[in-house]
Design a protein around this motif. Structure first.
Motif, mmCIF file in Angstrom:
data_model
loop_
_atom_site.group_PDB
_atom_site.id
_atom_site.type_symbol
_atom_site.label_atom_id
_atom_site.label_comp_id
_atom_site.label_asym_id
_atom_site.label_seq_id
_atom_site.Cartn_x
_atom_site.Cartn_y
_atom_site.Cartn_z
ATOM 1 N N PHE A 286 0.951 -1.150 0.021
ATOM 2 C CA PHE A 286 -0.002 -0.200 0.060
ATOM 3 C C PHE A 286 0.897 1.310 -0.017
ATOM 4 O O PHE A 286 0.476 2.128 0.773
ATOM 5 C CB PHE A 286 -0.913 0.111 1.201
ATOM 6 C CG PHE A 286 -1.939 -0.980 1.459
ATOM 7 C CD1 PHE A 286 -2.926 -1.231 0.690
ATOM 8 C CD2 PHE A 286 -1.477 -2.276 1.887
ATOM 9 C CE1 PHE A 286 -4.012 -2.128 0.925
ATOM 10 C CE2 PHE A 286 -2.323 -3.324 2.128
ATOM 11 C CZ PHE A 286 -3.574 -3.357 1.571
ATOM 12 N N ARG A 289 -1.462 4.001 -0.581
ATOM 13 C CA ARG A 289 -2.892 3.804 -0.166
ATOM 14 C C ARG A 289 -2.814 3.493 1.256
ATOM 15 O O ARG A 289 -3.398 2.576 1.768
ATOM 16 C CB ARG A 289 -3.508 2.590 -0.997
ATOM 17 C CG ARG A 289 -3.801 2.919 -2.327
ATOM 18 C CD ARG A 289 -4.929 3.846 -2.354
ATOM 19 N NE ARG A 289 -5.306 4.000 -3.874
ATOM 20 C CZ ARG A 289 -4.893 4.910 -4.845
ATOM 21 N NH1 ARG A 289 -3.786 5.619 -4.055
ATOM 22 N NH2 ARG A 289 -5.090 5.240 -6.049
ATOM 23 N N ARG A 405 -0.226 11.201 -5.098
ATOM 24 C CA ARG A 405 -0.070 9.999 -5.960
ATOM 25 C C ARG A 405 0.947 10.319 -7.127
ATOM 26 O O ARG A 405 1.397 11.408 -7.242
ATOM 27 C CB ARG A 405 -1.192 9.904 -6.714
ATOM 28 C CG ARG A 405 -2.614 9.574 -5.952
ATOM 29 C CD ARG A 405 -3.648 9.095 -6.883
ATOM 30 N NE ARG A 405 -4.729 8.892 -6.066
ATOM 31 C CZ ARG A 405 -5.955 8.528 -6.523
ATOM 32 N NH1 ARG A 405 -6.213 8.553 -7.963
ATOM 33 N NH2 ARG A 405 -7.046 8.342 -5.653
#
Length: 422
Positions: A286, A289, A405
């Motif tokens: 992740f 995330r 991101r």
């Protein structure tokens, strides 16, 4: 010459930095945790009744919360190396002073000063670490860094009683204070900031030096503000459990004190293991995330607290307590790792210190609230549902976070990593 993330990744010195920051944080955690096993003996030596011993801990945490906020600003303003070593040195000196005091009033004041120095090394350590490790590595390294609190607690409870039995409570404060002083001197000459960090003092548009960081980068950062409130809820659940679980098991279910204590030991062991383990999993699976994993962990922990409040057998307390230990600190550890990715490198220390100071307020308020709920209702379930409210509200708030991101960096550090340069 610019330094690429690849160069940072193979730098062996960065592991020395991580160890040094971890060792410093461990020592200040030992300094803080020495009070627990020594408190009764301090009270006897200074003529303080048992009911009044809480004043010493309260004084410490007042200083500690202030220090977290101020220490973060100092880390950005004068540099993390100076702040960290001054924090450890000052805490060590004041530990020695406390071990030499013969007055309760002076002792309370000195405890406040110990906290005022000790709390600064948290933000300074995070600023140093994030200057050497990339954002997608912070889950593991922050997990390792934060094991210091659990290890410091264990060392203090293992060593201090023996020191007191061998000599006196003063000896424990003198010993750990002296170790802190000596290690701080070593770190002053060993530590140096890394290539992924910003210089401690920046220039404004008129090229004049600005001492303080730009606070607008903190106050206008919606993501950081949401994480601050969500983390408050996380700490509410974690430290509320640590503070009250033992007493509530004894009073609510008449479990023997040794058995209740063993449940907390299992919880602590699982917590120490989970910090680097879940941090590694976050980095591996992740990397962009962490928000998702934090939401899951907070949700599981909140529901686990409600389940814990519904239990009726001793064996079930051990099993659910182990699960709670696995997820409780993992969620807060990943929040710590998330904070530096949400702000520019110039205010990493300020952001880390400010968020932790706010989070610590949750651990300060929750014991009083849970105590009032249990006293008013006599309900084990009501007390743990009150604890569960913190992480569950934090879980809901985390849905509003927007993580940086690839291709859309939101901070200078993220941009440097995307471009392959600093």
């Amino acid at each position: 010459m610019s330094t690429t993330p690849a160069h940072v990744a193979v730098s062996k010195y960065r592991w020395i930095v991580l160890f040094a920051c971890w060792a410093s944080f461990t020592l200040t955690s030992i300094d803080r945790s020495t009070w627990g096993p020594a408190s009764v003996f301090v009270g006897e030596g200074l003529g303080v009744p048992l009911a009044s011993l809480g004043a010493f801990a309260t004084a410490y945490y007042i200083g500690y919360v202030i220090s977290n906020a101020v220490g973060g600003v100092l880390s950005d303003a004068i540099g993390s190396r100076r702040t960290l070593t001054a924090s450890l040195f000052g805490a060590g000196v004041l530990m020695v002073v406390f071990g030499s005091t013969s007055s309760a009033a002076v002792g309370i004041a000195v405890q406040a000063l110990v906290g005022l120095f000790a709390g600064a090394d948290y933000a300074a350590g995070i600023r140093l670490i994030t200057s050497w490790f990339r954002p997608n590595e912070l889950g593991l390294v922050m997990g390792v860094f934060l094991t210091a609190t659990s290890i410091g607690l264990g060392i203090a409870n293992a060593v201090v009683p023996s020191l007191i039995a061998w000599h006196s409570w003063e000896t424990s404060y003198h010993l750990f204070g002296a170790i802190s002083i000596g290690f701080s001197v070593v770190l002053f000459f060993v530590l140096k900031p890394g290539p992924l960090g910003a210089p401690p003092v920046v220039r404004n548009s008129s090229t004049r030096r600005r001492f303080l960081p730009d606070f607008s980068l903190i106050l206008r950062n919606r993501n950081l503000l949401v994480v601050s409130v969500a983390g408050f809820g996380g700490f509410w659940g974690v430290y509320g459990f640590v503070t009250w679980a033992n007493a509530l098991m004894i009073k609510g279910h008449h479990i023997p004190s040794k058995t209740a204590g063993l449940v907390i030991v299992i919880f602590s062991i699982m917590a120490a293991v989970s910090k680097p383990l879940l941090g590694f999993i976050a980095d591996k699976f992740f990397p962009r995330r962490r928000k998702l994993l934090i939401i899951v962990l907070l949700g599981v922990y909140g529901l686990g607290l409600v389940a814990f409040g519904s239990l009726g057998t001793t064996a079930s307390f051990f099993w659910v307590g182990a699960l709670l230990g696995l997820v409780a600190y993992a969620a807060t550890t990943l929040m710590v790792a998330l904070v530096p990715t949400l702000v520019p490198a110039t205010v990493t220390g300020t952001a880390a210190g400010a968020t932790n100071a706010f989070w610590q307020l949750g651990s300060t308020i929750v014991p009083v609230v849970v105590g009032a709920v249990f006293a008013g209702t006599g309900s084990f379930l009501a007390a743990f549902s009150t604890l569960a409210a913190g992480p569950l509200v934090g879980m809901l708030l985390m849905f509003g976070i927007s993580e940086p991101r690839r291709g859309t960096p939101s901070t200078p550090r993220a941009a440097a990593l995307v471009d392959g340069k600093q």
